[in-house]
Write an enzyme that holds these catalytic residues in place. Structure first.
Site, mmCIF file in Angstrom:
data_model
loop_
_atom_site.group_PDB
_atom_site.id
_atom_site.type_symbol
_atom_site.label_atom_id
_atom_site.label_comp_id
_atom_site.label_asym_id
_atom_site.label_seq_id
_atom_site.Cartn_x
_atom_site.Cartn_y
_atom_site.Cartn_z
ATOM 1 N N ASP A 127 0.816 -1.226 0.000
ATOM 2 C CA ASP A 127 0.000 0.000 0.000
ATOM 3 C C ASP A 127 0.841 1.265 0.000
ATOM 4 O O ASP A 127 0.432 2.281 0.551
ATOM 5 C CB ASP A 127 -0.913 0.051 1.244
ATOM 6 N N ASP A 179 -8.804 -6.963 9.053
ATOM 7 C CA ASP A 179 -8.329 -5.868 8.187
ATOM 8 C C ASP A 179 -8.625 -4.499 8.797
ATOM 9 O O ASP A 179 -8.074 -3.492 8.345
ATOM 10 C CB ASP A 179 -9.046 -5.924 6.827
HETATM 11 C C1 BGC Z 1 -2.402 -4.417 10.090
HETATM 12 C C2 BGC Z 1 -1.167 -4.903 10.803
HETATM 13 C C3 BGC Z 1 -1.181 -6.412 10.884
HETATM 14 C C4 BGC Z 1 -1.356 -6.990 9.500
HETATM 15 C C5 BGC Z 1 -1.441 -8.498 9.511
HETATM 16 C C6 BGC Z 1 -2.526 -5.068 8.746
HETATM 17 O O1 BGC Z 1 -3.732 -4.730 8.173
HETATM 18 O O2 BGC Z 1 -2.369 -3.031 9.966
HETATM 19 O O3 BGC Z 1 -1.130 -4.360 12.101
HETATM 20 O O4 BGC Z 1 0.009 -6.871 11.455
HETATM 21 O O5 BGC Z 1 -2.521 -6.472 8.902
HETATM 22 O O6 BGC Z 1 -2.600 -8.960 10.064
#
Ligand code: BGC
Length: 616
Positions: free
Chosen positions: A335, A554
């Protein structure tokens, strides 16, 4: 936002969150040599590798990747040529990294501006897609500027093009066959490479690291033991994630994971072990959304802190000689760069662009990580529902190329790219392709496809790779696809192609991706676990991987105070009616979701239930 192809309007879209023929990869890499001129100094060696598939008995297609190495004096401007042995072998123009043409069996490639000069010892990688009928033999010899290549630089008065050695892996100094399933030429991919060698595809012949933290959570869910031993990535999503947690936060730090990986490596016999680490902490992180915002801000010295408090300590740990035999795959800043192409209307993204913070941060990470021999770098390349329009894909590829050229090692600092990270785009739509027409109307015109150039992630990843090679990346780059949650099985999965003559109904009834809109990206209802991690799954692909650990949210479905910098993005709210980025559609997000990265049991259950391929 609706894309109008004729207007040439740039597509501004969604972040992580919009029929491939079955192919048989018959990879072959062959190093082939040719000669020297009596008078001089042109000398070359060539590797020619193909991935082939059969589309009907005796007919098929192939991708050919060639590396020309100048083993003579510097060359300024070149013409490269060879003869196909079989009249049924054809180059599909335009090819990449050279001007290609074919006349009868003779194939010619001339330099582009950027690879016009080949210094002594320099190589350039070029390639093309092609078709074959009958068989697809390797050309026996190649020539550069009229001189047959044989890999030696000592002038040989007796050498002539017609006396060149025939194809033989041992005929060239650079010869080294790669395993047959490798999608790209890989001088060092042999499973027998000494541990710690930087190989072409780190997944080839290797086992994947099982994260004990994730594994325990998965195993504690009903039915979860079926997948609990699957390899998933480690996310270093904040500075504190690098070190082990203490009191109340007992997460494993990077050293704990690498120590455990060394243990797993020792326990699995002679096979190498691949461990994936997500580098995810740029200042102004995830600038166009809120759910995964991070701890660093550009305006608050974020880029310096990123370098000194985040990348430097990570690189120092990875460079510890006790980890030298592991294959450490780094997934670099999801991203990030694509947001500089499509989301500059968002203030935090335009700041990331105008200050250069994203590009410089990624370059810093690539410089530090690439310098460690057993670390591999894969840069995020969005997903087809984000960059799949030519107006987004081309500029993104340019930005990736520019970013790589600005690193110390240039293109070589990037081993490959990853698509679909933490997204839900179907790997393959089995019942239609981008070329399908319904009653004379292209599926591109349907509301679901919305003029995208791709209908699924595999075709997108393969095409993106070719575009990147055409921009200058070597043909050794390989793609990864995050298949952790793009399975789309379960009872809602269509089992046949629609018979409707209305293009929207046809696409909606035929597509296996059951999202409400391809721009939806948060905790998608109906999604399932996708393909299990696998090396060399398709031409151009290094692996299918599980980067987003299934079961980790998410984003929260309502605002939840937290100390992680995570915001509340309404794309995670099931009651939200959407915005222009998802065609003002419902979000399709599951209710009662915790903050991103936190365990979301209900989602894990749904992913198990809808797994595709189904769990056995
Ligand atoms: C989050 C992270 C997390 C990752 C894996 C991302 O969307 O912001 O904090 O470690 O997902 O789950």
């Amino acid at each position: 936002m609706r894309f109008t192809p004729r207007s040439g309007a740039a597509r501004s879209l969604v972040r992580r969150g919009l029929v491939a023929a079955s192919v048989l990869a018959l990879g072959s890499t062959m190093a082939v040599a040719a000669a020297t001129s009596a008078s001089a100094a042109v000398a070359c060696s060539v590797t020619y590798s193909t991935n082939e598939w059969t589309s009907s008995p005796g007919n098929g297609g192939f991708t050919a990747n060639l590396t020309i190495t100048n083993v003579g004096d510097a060359v300024d401007g070149w013409t490269f040529a060879f003869m196909f042995p079989n009249s049924g072998q054809k180059v599909t123009l335009p090819g990449w990294s050279a001007n290609w043409s074919q006349s009868g069996s003779k194939v010619t490639a001339t330099n582009l501006d950027w690879n016009k000069t080949l210094a002594s010892g320099a190589s350039t990688s070029i390639g093309f897609n092609g078709t074959w009928s009958g068989s697809n033999p390797t050309p026996p010899s190649f020539s550069l500027n009229g001189v047959t290549c044989n890999g030696t630089s000592s002038p040989s008065p007796s050498a002539s093009p017609s006396s060149s050695p025939s194809a033989s892996p041992s005929a060239s100094p650079s010869a080294s066959p790669s395993p047959s399933s490798s999608p790209s030429p890989s001088p060092s991919t042999s499973p027998s490479s000494p541990p710690g060698t930087h190989v072409d595809n780190p997944y080839d012949g290797a086992d994947g690291y099982v994260n004990p933290d994730w594994s325990a959570k998965a195993a504690s869910e009903p039915g979860g033991s079926k997948v609990a031993k699957t390899s998933t990535a480690i996310w270093l999503d904040r500075i504190a994630a690098i070190t082990s947690g203490s009191a109340g936060d007992n997460h494993m730090g990077l050293r704990d994971h690498l120590d455990e990986a060394v243990r797993q490596d020792a326990a699995n016999g002679s096979k190498p072990l691949t461990i994936e680490v997500v580098i995810y902490n740029l200042p102004n992180r995830d600038c166009s959304a809120l759910a995964s915002n991070g701890e660093l801000l550009i305006a608050q010295n974020g880029l310096n802190r990123y370098k000194t408090e985040y990348i430097d300590p990570i690189a120092a740990i990875m460079a510890d000689p006790k980890y030298a035999n592991l294959r450490i795959v780094s997934i670099v800043e999801i991203d990030s760069l694509p947001n500089l192409v499509t989301n500059l209307n968002v203030a935090k993204c335009s700041e990331a662009k105008s200050t250069g913070a994203y590009v410089q941060g990624v370059q810093y990470a690539l410089n530090k990580l690439h310098a460690i021999r057993n670390v591999y770098t894969y840069v995020d390349a969005g997903h087809h529902g984000w960059l799949g329009w030519d107006t987004n894909l081309g500029p993104s590829a340019d930005l990736f190329a520019e970013t790589a050229r600005g690193t110390t090692a240039g293109y070589a600092s990037v081993d490959g790219f990853i698509t679909n990270t933490a997204n839900y785009s179907a790997l393959t739509e089995p019942y239609f392709t981008i070329d399908t027409k319904v009653n004379g109307t292209t599926v591109r015109q349907s509301r679901w496809v919305d003029w995208n150039q791709y209908v699924d992630e595999l075709t997108y990843a393969q095409a993106f790779r070719n575009t990147l090679i055409s921009k200058g990346f070597p043909s050794t780059i390989g793609m990864l696809i995050d298949t952790s949650r793009n399975g789309w099985g379960g009872t809602a999965r269509p089992s046949k192609v629609s018979t409707s003559t209305d293009v929207n109904t046809f696409v909606n009834e035929s597509r296996v991706d059951r999202r409400i809109h391809a721009g939806n990206w948060c905790n998608q209802s109906g999604a399932g676990l996708g393909e299990r991690p696998k090396a060399n799954p398709a031409p151009g692909l290094d692996a299918y991987v599980w980067i987003k650990p299934p079961g980790e949210s998410d984003g929260s479905s309502s605002a939840i105070p937290n100390d992680e910098g995570k915001g509340f993005d309404r794309m995670c709210d099931p009651t939200y009616t959407g915005n222009e980025r998802n065609g003002n559609s419902m979000t399709g997000a599951l209710a009662n979701a915790p903050v991103s990265g936190h365990w979301f049991s209900a989602q894990f259950q749904e992913l198990l239930k809808n797994a595709y391929p189904p769990l056995s």
